[in-house]
Design a protein around this motif. Structure first.
Motif, short mmCIF file in Angstrom:
data_model
loop_
_atom_site.label_atom_id
_atom_site.label_comp_id
_atom_site.label_asym_id
_atom_site.label_seq_id
_atom_site.Cartn_x
_atom_site.Cartn_y
_atom_site.Cartn_z
N VAL A 1 21.81 -13.62 -4.82
CA VAL A 1 20.56 -14.06 -3.92
C VAL A 1 19.47 -13.05 -4.40
CG1 VAL A 1 20.12 -13.92 -1.43
CG2 VAL A 1 22.32 -14.56 -2.03
N LEU A 2 18.33 -14.16 -4.16
CA LEU A 2 17.05 -13.32 -4.45
C LEU A 2 16.03 -13.45 -3.42
CD1 LEU A 2 14.83 -11.98 -6.31
CD2 LEU A 2 14.35 -14.26 -6.96
N ARG A 3 15.83 -12.11 -2.85
CA ARG A 3 15.18 -11.91 -1.38
C ARG A 3 13.94 -11.25 -1.78
NH1 ARG A 3 18.24 -8.28 2.21
NH2 ARG A 3 17.26 -6.56 1.06
N LEU A 4 12.83 -11.41 -1.01
CA LEU A 4 11.50 -10.87 -0.93
C LEU A 4 11.56 -10.42 0.59
CD1 LEU A 4 9.07 -9.59 -2.09
CD2 LEU A 4 7.92 -12.14 -1.63
N ARG A 5 11.27 -9.14 0.75
CA ARG A 5 11.23 -8.69 2.16
C ARG A 5 9.96 -7.98 2.32
NH1 ARG A 5 16.28 -5.60 4.58
NH2 ARG A 5 17.08 -7.53 5.17
N PHE A 6 9.22 -8.30 3.61
CA PHE A 6 8.07 -7.66 3.78
C PHE A 6 8.22 -6.74 5.14
CE2 PHE A 6 6.69 -11.35 1.61
CZ PHE A 6 5.61 -11.11 0.83
N TYR A 7 7.73 -5.55 5.08
CA TYR A 7 7.89 -4.78 6.27
C TYR A 7 6.70 -4.44 7.07
CZ TYR A 7 12.21 -3.09 4.00
OH TYR A 7 13.49 -3.09 3.71
N ASN A 8 6.90 -4.76 8.28
CA ASN A 8 5.53 -4.47 9.13
C ASN A 8 4.23 -5.00 8.60
OD1 ASN A 8 7.27 -2.84 10.81
ND2 ASN A 8 7.00 -1.23 9.60
N GLY A 9 4.53 -6.36 8.52
CA GLY A 9 3.17 -6.93 7.82
C GLY A 9 3.06 -6.79 6.36
N ASP A 10 2.13 -6.17 6.08
CA ASP A 10 2.03 -5.92 4.42
C ASP A 10 2.13 -4.58 4.12
OD1 ASP A 10 1.71 -8.76 3.96
OD2 ASP A 10 -0.49 -8.74 4.18
N HIS A 11 2.72 -3.76 4.93
CA HIS A 11 2.91 -2.36 4.67
C HIS A 11 3.77 -2.08 3.45
CE1 HIS A 11 3.23 2.00 5.56
NE2 HIS A 11 4.56 1.91 5.36
N LYS A 12 4.81 -2.91 3.27
CA LYS A 12 5.59 -2.63 1.93
C LYS A 12 6.31 -4.23 1.62
CE LYS A 12 9.82 -0.07 0.81
NZ LYS A 12 10.72 1.02 1.34
N ALA A 13 6.62 -4.37 0.53
CA ALA A 13 7.31 -5.39 0.05
C ALA A 13 8.48 -5.02 -1.02
CB ALA A 13 6.36 -6.53 -0.47
N VAL A 14 9.61 -5.59 -0.96
CA VAL A 14 10.82 -5.20 -1.63
C VAL A 14 11.51 -6.35 -2.20
CG1 VAL A 14 13.01 -4.11 -1.65
CG2 VAL A 14 11.08 -3.27 -0.32
N ILE A 15 11.55 -6.35 -3.44
CA ILE A 15 12.53 -7.45 -4.16
C ILE A 15 13.96 -7.17 -4.43
CG2 ILE A 15 12.89 -9.11 -6.30
CD1 ILE A 15 9.45 -8.19 -6.76
N THR A 16 14.71 -7.95 -3.93
CA THR A 16 16.22 -7.50 -3.80
C THR A 16 17.01 -8.88 -4.62
OG1 THR A 16 15.91 -6.23 -1.95
CG2 THR A 16 18.26 -6.93 -2.44
N VAL A 17 17.79 -8.28 -5.60
CA VAL A 17 18.95 -9.27 -5.96
C VAL A 17 20.36 -8.67 -5.61
CG1 VAL A 17 19.91 -10.34 -8.03
CG2 VAL A 17 17.52 -9.82 -8.15
N LYS A 18 21.10 -9.73 -4.87
CA LYS A 18 22.23 -9.17 -4.35
C LYS A 18 23.31 -10.12 -4.73
CE LYS A 18 22.66 -7.46 -0.43
NZ LYS A 18 22.99 -7.21 1.38
N GLY A 19 24.37 -9.59 -5.00
CA GLY A 19 25.90 -10.67 -5.29
C GLY A 19 26.46 -11.06 -4.05
N LYS A 20 27.38 -11.97 -4.23
CA LYS A 20 27.84 -12.55 -3.04
C LYS A 20 28.78 -11.35 -2.10
CE LYS A 20 31.62 -15.76 -1.63
NZ LYS A 20 30.82 -16.23 -0.62
N GLN A 21 28.31 -11.51 -0.91
CA GLN A 21 28.90 -10.52 -0.10
C GLN A 21 30.47 -10.75 0.53
OE1 GLN A 21 27.53 -9.52 4.30
NE2 GLN A 21 26.91 -7.52 3.38
N ILE A 22 31.29 -9.63 0.32
CA ILE A 22 32.66 -10.02 0.81
C ILE A 22 32.69 -9.23 1.99
CG2 ILE A 22 35.12 -9.49 0.31
CD1 ILE A 22 33.46 -11.57 -1.53
#
Length: 287
Positions: free
Chosen positions: A139-160
């Protein structure tokens, strides 16, 4: 004749003595040369083994880096700003589902003295145009925090998920400019080209294009409790809202049991989360 024979014997004995004297140092010299050659061979072998061991260690370290095991790595963006990559072999978290807003408010009131932060999160998800990430259960996610205060790119495997405890591999990278990262939503290929993390990932799976799949919003309240960091989530999908407690920890069973006792003591109903936020998003469910 006797005298002649005696002279011949004396001559042979003298020749043998001279031969032995001549052979002895020659043999010693040969043995010395052989010994030195063996010593050099042993030294060469030892050096070769040391070099091979160093090479093996370097190769092992390289493999660990390629798999994302190091605690932290630093890359530089095109703008020469650091993009920090944080990787963990496995994210382990307790996930407790709350039935409604009333339960959420009650938990928030109980935890209020330990509140440390509040985050308005926007979560967007991407995949390759041929669903390359889905095929690898990533899973590829782009997450923004409090508007444009911060942005984080995350790659996750399948959650068990089992008995309220979720486990999934995870690698994260800070976007150098959160406001500029908004352009990736309309032009996902820019994310593929800009992120060192995705460039590394793409070398393995070969995505030619990225597609933005949409996303959802999540309001996260953060609390310090019993030496742990609790996150109280209100997740809003187009088809409904979910409430959840999460706690990333190295002692998931112990923390889950403590949480259950806390909720029971305050008369809060709860259940174990049955699926991830992303799975609810993809399947349009509220599980």
């Amino acid at each position: 004749p006797i005298s002649l024979e005696h002279d011949r014997m004396s001559l042979r004995m003298s020749f043998c003595r001279v031969s032995r004297l001549t052979y002895a140092p020659t043999q010693a010299t040969a043995l010395g040369v052989k010994s030195r050659r063996q010593g050099r061979a042993l030294a060469t072998t030892a050096a070769g083994r040391a070099t091979a061991a160093a090479t093996t260690t370097a190769q092992s370290a390289s493999r660990l880096v390629s798999r994302g095991f190091p605690a932290r790595q630093t890359h530089c963006s095109a703008a020469n700003r650091p993009q920090e990559v944080s990787s963990k072999a496995m994210e382990v978290e307790v996930k407790i589902r709350l039935p409604d807003r009333a339960a959420y408010d009650k938990v928030a009131a109980v935890l209020a003295p330990g509140k440390t932060a509040s985050h308005a999160q926007e979560n967007y998800f991407f995949d390759g145009s041929s669903r390359e990430l889905e095929s690898t259960r990533s899973v590829l996610r782009l997450r923004f925090y409090n508007g444009d205060h911060k942005a984080v790119i995350t790659v996750k495997g399948k959650q068990i998920l089992q008995d309220g405890i979720g486990r999934a591999s995870e690698v994260e990278e800070d976007a150098p400019d959160a406001a500029a990262a908004r352009a990736w939503l309309a032009q996902p290929d820019l994310l593929l080209q800009s992120s060192p993390l995705l460039k590394q990932l793409n070398e393995k799976i070969g995505m030619s294009h990225l597609v933005c799949m949409g996303g959802f919003k999540n309001q996260r309240e953060v609390y310090s409790w019993e030496g742990q960091t609790l996150e109280l989530d209100e997740t809003r999908y187009e088809w409904g809202t979910l409430y959840e407690i999460e706690c990333e920890t190295t002692e998931p069973e112990a923390v889950r049991d403590k949480l259950e006792k806390l909720l029971a003591a305050h008369g809060v109903s709860y259940s174990y989360s049955k699926t991830s936020k992303f799975a609810n998003f993809i399947n349009k469910t509220l599980l």
